[in-house]
Design a protein around this motif. Sequence first.
Motif, PDB file in Angstrom:
ATOM      1  N   LEU A   1      78.345  71.197  34.926  1.00 49.97           N
ATOM      2  CA  LEU A   1      76.989  70.686  34.753  1.00 49.97           C
ATOM      3  C   LEU A   1      75.948  71.782  34.945  1.00 49.97           C
ATOM      4  O   LEU A   1      74.920  71.796  34.278  1.00 49.97           O
ATOM      5  N   THR A   2      76.209  72.697  35.854  1.00 50.32           N
ATOM      6  CA  THR A   2      75.239  73.760  36.091  1.00 50.32           C
ATOM      7  C   THR A   2      75.178  74.750  34.935  1.00 50.32           C
ATOM      8  O   THR A   2      74.244  75.550  34.855  1.00 50.32           O
ATOM      9  N   GLU A   3      76.170  74.713  34.027  1.00 55.26           N
ATOM     10  CA  GLU A   3      76.182  75.638  32.902  1.00 55.26           C
ATOM     11  C   GLU A   3      75.243  75.210  31.778  1.00 55.26           C
ATOM     12  O   GLU A   3      75.146  75.870  30.757  1.00 55.26           O
ATOM     13  N   ARG A   4      74.526  74.094  31.952  1.00 55.89           N
ATOM     14  CA  ARG A   4      73.593  73.627  30.932  1.00 55.89           C
ATOM     15  C   ARG A   4      72.539  74.682  30.629  1.00 55.89           C
ATOM     16  O   ARG A   4      72.101  74.835  29.508  1.00 55.89           O
TER      17      ARG A   4
ATOM     18  N   ALA B   1      68.857  84.494  33.319  1.00 55.14           N
ATOM     19  CA  ALA B   1      68.343  84.276  34.672  1.00 55.14           C
ATOM     20  C   ALA B   1      68.993  83.054  35.314  1.00 55.14           C
ATOM     21  O   ALA B   1      69.407  83.092  36.479  1.00 55.14           O
ATOM     22  N   ASP B   2      69.077  81.979  34.551  1.00 56.53           N
ATOM     23  CA  ASP B   2      69.686  80.768  35.096  1.00 56.53           C
ATOM     24  C   ASP B   2      71.184  80.941  35.284  1.00 56.53           C
ATOM     25  O   ASP B   2      71.744  80.532  36.301  1.00 56.53           O
ATOM     26  N   ARG B   3      71.836  81.558  34.297  1.00 54.80           N
ATOM     27  CA  ARG B   3      73.292  81.682  34.360  1.00 54.80           C
ATOM     28  C   ARG B   3      73.745  82.574  35.510  1.00 54.80           C
ATOM     29  O   ARG B   3      74.736  82.272  36.191  1.00 54.80           O
ATOM     30  N   TRP B   4      73.031  83.663  35.746  1.00 56.78           N
ATOM     31  CA  TRP B   4      73.474  84.625  36.745  1.00 56.78           C
ATOM     32  C   TRP B   4      72.857  84.423  38.124  1.00 56.78           C
ATOM     33  O   TRP B   4      73.391  84.903  39.120  1.00 56.78           O
TER      34      TRP B   4
END
Length: 400
Positions: free
Chosen positions: A215-218, A223-226
């Motif tokens: 779910l967090t991979e949305r 910046a969000d991914r790392w």
Amino acid sequence: MHEPLNHPRMLAGLIFAVEEAEGRPGTLMATLPFGGMTLLEYQARLLFGAGAEQVLVAVGKMTPALLTAVNRAAKRHPRIEIVRSAEEAAEKIAPGAQVLVMADGLVTTDPVMDKMATASGEALLVTDDPASPAAIERLDMRDSWAGVARITVEQLAQIAQMPEDYDFQSALLRVAAQSGAEHVPLTAGWLKSGHAVERSVEGLAARNTGVLAALTERRTDWADRWIFTRAARIALPELVGRNVPGWTVSVAGGAIAALALVLTAMRWPGAGTVTALAGTATLATGAAMAVLRGEDKRARLLEWAIFALFALVALLIGWGEFAATANTTPPVLALVAMAAQLLVERAPSRPKRWWASPSAHLLILTPFALAGFATIGLAAAAIYSFATLAAAVEGAREKA
């Protein structure tokens, strides 16, 4: 806007809640805890999220826990009902409808359900690995059923004509297989995201971590991914495991964001941007929790709250620099960065990993603000958002 209920393409959902959990006599697998709710509630969320206009829960026996789970799910989605047979299910679904079926104890994610919901005609999700945790029942010499099927309401009616001692789920699978349903292979990515059938509390808890991570991979930008995705991946299992209400995370994120704005308005841009990063991480975690619980509207609001936080921080920094130097460049740069990023957020093009995002801008602004070069940070944000906007426009033109 939904199509009429008698439309031939109407989609209904069917969840099986019959088998007992391993080591828990009298407890149905569907009522085991998962993601801060029961597995049944999570499955219902997936079906409604995939476009189902009604969901039926096929039961063998009614337990207090099952009734409670269904009632809780009905508070979010009123069109959920209990059925005891294929005949009853067929009577409750409009003629010509397609039915998206989930196996008893199935854990999966939105991409799997979306794929099966958009399949043309009847389809069966399959795996060619009989030892896979997703393999439920063998279909032929090569494939085993992996827990999701798309059938017609007419096929449900066929099952209703069978002898009374038939197994509803197995009979449905056989009818679908004999009809020549398309075999949709289960991908390695879906398995990695946690797709499997679990019959124990311990196994479900292990799958919980994988699904929460998925779910967090949305949020796909760098910046969000790392940064922020990693923070959410650490926090989310703890929050869900402790049954922390989603609204408390949202309120906490809002409070931290408000503090960041106060610090920035007081002309402490370094402290303000650092606090804004903490607020962004909290809001992103709250958005992931909202998605898990099917609260898509709240998730979208939290995503926009992150944009609003970036925009207000940039404008306050620009105003503070203007007040200190009487130079109009900082507020103009802040306005450009905010306006360009707003257009990026509304662009129809699929985001690329390197594209600017509100969280990326805050990461870029922070070191400049801490070092006392806030104007340079605003310039970097403006250039970054403008370059992203140009790429988004070009992508939309190519798509057209």
